[in-house]
Design an enzyme around this catalytic site. Sequence first.
Site, short mmCIF file in Angstrom:
data_model
loop_
_atom_site.label_atom_id
_atom_site.label_comp_id
_atom_site.label_asym_id
_atom_site.label_seq_id
_atom_site.Cartn_x
_atom_site.Cartn_y
_atom_site.Cartn_z
N ASP A 1 16.68 13.78 101.65
CA ASP A 1 17.43 14.21 100.45
C ASP A 1 16.43 14.88 99.49
O ASP A 1 15.36 14.31 99.21
CB ASP A 1 18.08 12.98 99.81
CG ASP A 1 18.92 13.31 98.59
OD1 ASP A 1 20.13 12.97 98.61
OD2 ASP A 1 18.38 13.86 97.61
N HIS B 1 20.11 16.31 102.94
CA HIS B 1 20.98 16.15 101.79
C HIS B 1 20.47 17.12 100.76
O HIS B 1 19.46 16.87 100.10
CB HIS B 1 20.94 14.71 101.26
CG HIS B 1 22.03 13.87 101.82
ND1 HIS B 1 22.34 12.62 101.35
CD2 HIS B 1 22.92 14.13 102.82
CE1 HIS B 1 23.36 12.14 102.04
NE2 HIS B 1 23.72 13.02 102.94
N ASP C 1 20.68 14.63 91.04
CA ASP C 1 21.77 15.20 91.84
C ASP C 1 22.57 16.26 91.11
O ASP C 1 23.80 16.23 91.09
CB ASP C 1 22.70 14.08 92.36
CG ASP C 1 21.98 13.18 93.36
OD1 ASP C 1 21.74 13.63 94.49
OD2 ASP C 1 21.64 12.03 92.99
C1 RNT Z 1 21.65 8.29 96.90
C2 RNT Z 1 21.73 9.03 98.17
C3 RNT Z 1 23.07 9.01 98.88
C4 RNT Z 1 24.25 9.15 97.94
C5 RNT Z 1 25.57 9.32 98.64
C6 RNT Z 1 26.72 9.09 97.72
O1 RNT Z 1 20.47 8.51 96.21
O2 RNT Z 1 21.31 10.34 97.97
O3 RNT Z 1 23.08 9.96 99.86
O4 RNT Z 1 24.08 10.20 97.07
O5 RNT Z 1 25.63 8.54 99.75
ZN ZN Z 2 21.57 11.69 99.58
#
Ligand code: RNT
Ligand code: ZN
Length: 407
Positions: free
Chosen positions: A263, A290, A300
């Site tokens: 991510d 991600h 995010d």
């Molecule tokens: C959290 C992670 C995870 C979530 C989702 C909702 O830090 O990034 O992927 O954002 O599962």
């Molecule tokens: Zn994530």
Amino acid sequence: MSNALIHLATQKEKAMYKNAKEQYATIGVDTEAVIKTLDAIPVSMHCWQGDDIKGFESGSDEVTGGIQVTGNHPGAATNAGELRQMIEKALSLIPGKTRINLHAIYGDVKGVDRNQIEPKHFETWVQWAKEQSLTLDFNPTLFSHPKSAQGLTLSHPDKSIREFWIEHCIRCREIAEYFTKNQGSQSVVNLWVADGFKDTPADTLTPRKHLVQSLDEIYAEKMDITDALESKLFGIGVESYTVGSHEFYMGYAIRNGLALCMDAGHYHPTEMVSAKISAVSLFVEKILLHVSRPVRWDSDHVIMLDDELIAISREIIRGDLLERVSIGLDFFDGSIDRVSAWVVGMRNMRKALLIALLDPYKTLQKAEREFDFTKRLVLSEELKAMPWQAVWNEYCERCNKPSIIKN
Ligand code: RNT
Ligand code: ZN
């Protein structure tokens, strides 16, 4: 606009594309081939932007696990029907092959606890996905639940808590296998747990041992899905120690042949996911991204068409990794219109892929192999002024989607 004016505008756009096509041909890039490749790249759109990760269980609306959605723009979905309508609206403005990424809390699960969920609770999603020609990805939900309130789930010292969550994860894998059967393409199932401590731990090892044991049980059976594991550095209230750290999941994924999820917001602020993809690709078969945008922390934000988004796309394209990297988006902004958030993010992802595909990267790589760093620099800089936007417009037109969104 009158018909005559629309015709003129279309003619102008066509002429712009023709020009761009010729210009790209002079640097050895075939825009027709690029458009074809671009259109077929799957991008998974996360459902949770539509309702601020609340889901449709009865119970508290509070999101826990160290993630946070801020903002109170009106219009958040309050049930699956509304959410699907919002997704459909977004899809009417998003070109290319789109997948939909669900979390376990988004089924018809009112009053159903997480260790009780079954494929039947996701039947309406599967029917809808069929109607819309969409494919579904999935995520177990190990946050926003009384049994995650102490901050540990699969790594909890209490065996009964661990077993509750193991059962949840196994059921999620079964639900995803049901998706796979109905869509003819493997559902990608990503596991992220918020497990960790706010303050300096006295024992960093035992929770990790527990997490390994739990994972071994969860993945004991091979299923027709792609299993991915998502690591993280820290979360709000989980600042000092994360059980599922990068080294932890990297090791586990390599040893067990699972996919690693990276991510963009889960690393130290100067670390970039784009800088990690090629290295990781040498040791794990599949990577899940991600794609997110951290602003000072793992916030995010909606992804912008920024340098990092283009760099991520370039790593995938230049490393010939399209078959091995799944692209999923992961952002949530409650301060703006939620459908627009999806549309902007999804279009930006595809624009970045387009820009990467339009690079004459074989030429750049050849120059590098020959230590001609001057050519590499000069050409790279020239590329910044190439008319990729004309190709984007043409692509959108062919997909019957607007090339420019006028709010
Ligand atoms: C959290 C992670 C995870 C979530 C989702 C909702 O830090 O990034 O992927 O954002 O599962
Ligand atoms: Zn994530």
